[in-house]
Design a protein around this motif. Sequence first.
Motif, PDB file in Angstrom:
ATOM      1  N   GLU B   2       0.846  -1.188   0.000  1.00 54.15           N
ATOM      2  CA  GLU B   2       0.000   0.000   0.000  1.00 54.15           C
ATOM      3  C   GLU B   2       0.880   1.236   0.000  1.00 54.15           C
ATOM      4  O   GLU B   2       1.757   1.382   0.832  1.00 54.15           O
ATOM      5  CB  GLU B   2      -0.908   0.007   1.247  1.00 54.15           C
ATOM      6  N   LYS B   3       0.615   2.068  -0.930  1.00 54.32           N
ATOM      7  CA  LYS B   3       1.427   3.282  -0.999  1.00 54.32           C
ATOM      8  C   LYS B   3       0.492   4.459  -0.819  1.00 54.32           C
ATOM      9  O   LYS B   3      -0.500   4.581  -1.523  1.00 54.32           O
ATOM     10  CB  LYS B   3       2.127   3.359  -2.352  1.00 54.32           C
ATOM     11  N   ILE B   5      -1.051   7.892  -1.207  1.00 53.07           N
ATOM     12  CA  ILE B   5      -0.937   8.885  -2.267  1.00 53.07           C
ATOM     13  C   ILE B   5      -0.370  10.133  -1.640  1.00 53.07           C
ATOM     14  O   ILE B   5      -0.833  10.567  -0.593  1.00 53.07           O
ATOM     15  CB  ILE B   5      -2.306   9.306  -2.830  1.00 53.07           C
ATOM     16  N   ARG B   6       0.576  10.668  -2.317  1.00 50.54           N
ATOM     17  CA  ARG B   6       1.034  11.958  -1.816  1.00 50.54           C
ATOM     18  C   ARG B   6       1.258  12.853  -3.014  1.00 50.54           C
ATOM     19  O   ARG B   6       2.074  12.576  -3.895  1.00 50.54           O
ATOM     20  CB  ARG B   6       2.253  11.763  -0.913  1.00 50.54           C
ATOM     21  N   VAL B   7       0.443  13.845  -3.035  1.00 49.22           N
ATOM     22  CA  VAL B   7       0.632  14.853  -4.070  1.00 49.22           C
ATOM     23  C   VAL B   7       1.812  15.686  -3.611  1.00 49.22           C
ATOM     24  O   VAL B   7       1.865  16.083  -2.452  1.00 49.22           O
ATOM     25  CB  VAL B   7      -0.625  15.735  -4.201  1.00 49.22           C
ATOM     26  N   PRO B   8       2.794  15.866  -4.461  1.00 46.94           N
ATOM     27  CA  PRO B   8       3.971  16.594  -3.985  1.00 46.94           C
ATOM     28  C   PRO B   8       3.605  18.031  -3.610  1.00 46.94           C
ATOM     29  O   PRO B   8       2.695  18.611  -4.188  1.00 46.94           O
ATOM     30  CB  PRO B   8       4.918  16.568  -5.182  1.00 46.94           C
ATOM     31  N   HIS B  11       5.982  20.947  -7.637  1.00 46.06           N
ATOM     32  CA  HIS B  11       6.756  20.308  -8.688  1.00 46.06           C
ATOM     33  C   HIS B  11       7.261  21.376  -9.652  1.00 46.06           C
ATOM     34  O   HIS B  11       6.789  22.509  -9.664  1.00 46.06           O
ATOM     35  CB  HIS B  11       5.945  19.222  -9.393  1.00 46.06           C
ATOM     36  N   ALA B  13       8.205  23.012 -13.291  1.00 48.13           N
ATOM     37  CA  ALA B  13       7.737  23.020 -14.673  1.00 48.13           C
ATOM     38  C   ALA B  13       8.603  23.987 -15.455  1.00 48.13           C
ATOM     39  O   ALA B  13       8.985  25.037 -14.937  1.00 48.13           O
ATOM     40  CB  ALA B  13       6.285  23.459 -14.732  1.00 48.13           C
ATOM     41  N   LYS B  14       8.922  23.583 -16.672  1.00 48.16           N
ATOM     42  CA  LYS B  14       9.756  24.445 -17.492  1.00 48.16           C
ATOM     43  C   LYS B  14       8.949  25.679 -17.862  1.00 48.16           C
ATOM     44  O   LYS B  14       7.769  25.619 -18.150  1.00 48.16           O
ATOM     45  CB  LYS B  14      10.183  23.685 -18.746  1.00 48.16           C
ATOM     46  N   GLU B  16       8.111  29.172 -19.929  1.00 53.59           N
ATOM     47  CA  GLU B  16       8.260  29.787 -21.234  1.00 53.59           C
ATOM     48  C   GLU B  16       9.297  30.901 -21.076  1.00 53.59           C
ATOM     49  O   GLU B  16       9.611  31.297 -19.965  1.00 53.59           O
ATOM     50  CB  GLU B  16       6.926  30.414 -21.628  1.00 53.59           C
ATOM     51  N   GLU B  17       9.784  31.381 -22.162  1.00 53.97           N
ATOM     52  CA  GLU B  17      10.735  32.484 -22.122  1.00 53.97           C
ATOM     53  C   GLU B  17      10.140  33.655 -21.328  1.00 53.97           C
ATOM     54  O   GLU B  17       9.026  34.102 -21.608  1.00 53.97           O
ATOM     55  CB  GLU B  17      11.058  32.915 -23.546  1.00 53.97           C
ATOM     56  N   LYS B 357       5.569  24.980  -9.146  1.00 53.60           N
ATOM     57  CA  LYS B 357       4.124  24.999  -8.991  1.00 53.60           C
ATOM     58  C   LYS B 357       3.778  24.317  -7.682  1.00 53.60           C
ATOM     59  O   LYS B 357       4.130  23.156  -7.469  1.00 53.60           O
ATOM     60  CB  LYS B 357       3.458  24.283 -10.163  1.00 53.60           C
ATOM     61  N   LYS B 360      -2.177  22.484  -5.165  1.00 50.97           N
ATOM     62  CA  LYS B 360      -3.380  23.279  -4.996  1.00 50.97           C
ATOM     63  C   LYS B 360      -4.092  22.813  -3.741  1.00 50.97           C
ATOM     64  O   LYS B 360      -4.290  21.625  -3.526  1.00 50.97           O
ATOM     65  CB  LYS B 360      -4.303  23.098  -6.213  1.00 50.97           C
ATOM     66  N   ARG B 365      -7.918  16.212  -1.996  1.00 46.78           N
ATOM     67  CA  ARG B 365      -7.170  15.256  -1.193  1.00 46.78           C
ATOM     68  C   ARG B 365      -5.835  15.891  -0.842  1.00 46.78           C
ATOM     69  O   ARG B 365      -5.342  16.751  -1.549  1.00 46.78           O
ATOM     70  CB  ARG B 365      -6.967  13.941  -1.939  1.00 46.78           C
TER      71      ARG B 365
END
Lengths: 529, 366
Positions: B2-3, B5-8, B11, B13-14, B16-17, B357, B360, B365
């Motif tokens: 059982e793992k 769930i863990r929303v980080p 995270h 994200a690349k 845009e310029e 990011k 939220k 959850r």
Amino acid sequence: MEKPQAAVSMRNIVKTFGKGVYANRDVDLDIYHGEILSLLGENGSGKTTLMNMLSGIYYPDEGEIFINSKPVSINSPKDAYELGIGMVHQHFKLVDVLTAAENIVLGLDGALDLNKAKEKIREICARYGFEVDPDKKIYSMSVSEKQTVEIVKVLYRGADILILDEPTAVLTPQETKKLFEIMRNMKKDGKALVIITHKLAEVMEISDRVAILRQGKYVGTLITKNTSPKEMTDMMVGRKVELGIERPEPIDPKLRLRISNLSVTDAEGIQKLKNINLDIYSGEILGIAGISGCGQKELLESVAGLQKVDSGSIIYYDDDGTEKELVGMDPVKIKELGVALSFVPEDRLGMGLVGDMDLSDNMMLRSFRDGKGVFTDRKSPHERAEKIVKQLHVDTPGIETPVRKLSGGNIQKVLVGRELYLRPSVLMTAYVVRGLDINSSYTIYDLIVFQKLSGTAVIFVGEDLDVLLQISDRVCVLCDGQVNGILDGRKAEKSEVGLLMTSLAENHESVSEPAYAKTGSDPEKEGGN
Amino acid sequence: MEKKIRVPLFHLAKREELSKKKKFIIRIIAIVAALLLCALLTALATGINPLEVYGSLVGGAFGSVRKTWITLQDLSILLLISVALTPAFTMKFWNIGGEGQVLVGGLATAACMILLENKIPSVLIMLVSFIAAVLAGALWGLIPAVCKAKWNTNETLMTLMMNYIATQLVSFFVIIWEVPKGSGKIGIINQNSHDGWMVQLFGSKYMLCIVVSAVVTVFMYIYLNYSKHGYEIQVVGQSINTAKYVGINISKVIIRTMLLSGALCGLAGMLLVGSINHTITTTIAGGQGFTAVMVSWMAKFNPFTMIPCAFLIVFMNRGAGEIATNFGLNPSFADIMTGIILFFIIGCEFFINYSIKFRKMSGGRS
């Protein structure tokens, strides 16, 4: 139809890159154990991005992923491995100086026992039919061997959900067949497999279901045996597409290029071309067939002035009949001779273009020497880039975007566009649609046929025999660096070409050629073998 | 198995310029953060009021008119060397032999001054030393370039080794020309005649370096971005195969570019000897050939961006001495601060390329 619970369910997946650029938008996807699912879509439709989220490289902005009906969060490739998901990327991620076994165990926790690892690797190989020597170094491996190592690496980590990103793009037909055999074995073993590919024939052959993406959105899933390439294409493109290549008769063909007794030895001292004799006419498409590495590259590069030639000659015939020897010339001298030669090389970003430069600077590659003075003309390349973007519908944020940021099809449009802009009298293309989606491929075919109609002599090196036989007026089959036969593209059979590709013919008596190529006997040709 | 769930929590994200303005703001924030950290460190480690330390940093660089001029002169030399290395770097030819190229340029200048004293007019000595320094620097660049072009040798190693040869050459000639005999030093060359001492521009002995460096910087920017040569250098640097494909003679470009790079380093050597120090020692380049590598990289090979980068380093160097005398601190303390600031400046590139990011909170959850 009763289905077991899905191995993977993705729900409402959204991934954006920067503001307003949706790579994936509300994508739903189910993958089951014991099946092969094809993921189909045009370049830039978000296939790879979607799979990267499954393998922990990207994290979705929105949406949920379930593995065996349990919600999960995949934050890293390590998480993905723990969940039994393994991805084989288009570009291999192997360390060249290490052996297969070392690469496979690289990054794993726990004590390192190479012997035990090799044992396990052999076990995996025996089970699915791989052929891997665990002690072989990566740098001495062929592309297909490297790919095998990648797949074994994934299986070694206990993956039961495998994602293969365009695995056949780099393989010969024989190797592809072998890979498919292995994939079927894995399927029998209950693995869930996802294959990303552009080749519809392969989709039909290998997969059970096809999921289609279009511009990042999920369009639908088809049962392979109930569908047709036509239906898949229409769904992919979003409208009806004609999948035919025009082949008008050559108009007023004249001898444009005569290659006689051309021999080439590569840097390693291996003879790549042996006494090649070949005539190319204006207004025709000469297809070159052959298994990979049998001299196509050397042939084209010899004509382009990029390859050192041992012996032989390449004569270019001007419209007024003036002869110009191309052997011993470099691209600059060829241009100075007044020969408009365009070459779309196999390696687009590594040779044809500069990935980090923008569209305008890439246009300059061919023309930066033009004009007097020490400064480059920046304005006309910019205008040219704008024209090409408009005419060929290149999908790009702007002229100032580095070309490597574009998708494969658009990169190729930029390259082909630039080369055609030179109004070539000889156009050479190598694997011009490799990795391109259907729509882009046919755009490129149309451009090439259009060139032919305007009197250009086209040398078309291809790997897809179906296409080669549809587009070429004549097909020259190379085998082991020799011309093994020249066939009439309108009459030749695929099996005939296949045979000539693999085994050297005793004599060339069976060669059939269209009438225009027979006019004017040439003594050199008969001495050719 | 059982793992949970863990929303980080977040995270990456690349991005845009980013717009120029935003980039600038991020960099400013980085510098401010670095200064705050330095202040904290100063207060904790030394107990001295960090504001006072900063004050004397500024004082060291701009405390008097003379100090300001010297700061500008140091800046111009470092900038000149950085700009000189840049065409080679743009070509991905890792010229870390700036130190040696500067030294031989200086040595050539010293040789002209010593050997030609009282033989020809001073103006001619200047001209001859200019030519000699540029040629010497170019030669030092040429040797590794030819080896690379002909036999594909490793230019990093080659240029590095050329530095040692240059250092030893200088030691050798210092012994030959030492004044007085046995001192192991040359001392001020032509102290009485001032023969071959470089001209003063606008009545200031500092101006020559500044003007030369400014001219070269502008030249290099134009050369790299608008000339055919510059375009060839970029193509060769990005992709050798593409360069071959369009018929660029790669050996020629490598040799030509290194001649230029070496020649400009030689010019910096001439200024160091002929205009600033009027003597030569093995350490006259002071490691600037290496510091310039960092400046060039930090500026992403843009000659104009090199001005603030070089300034930062010169400013901290100049301030270091001041801190040492005012507070009895080791000059290494300034180096620590330089290190922290550079770390932040280079580190902030990460935030320019990626955005973070956060999870939220309304995700349902947690």
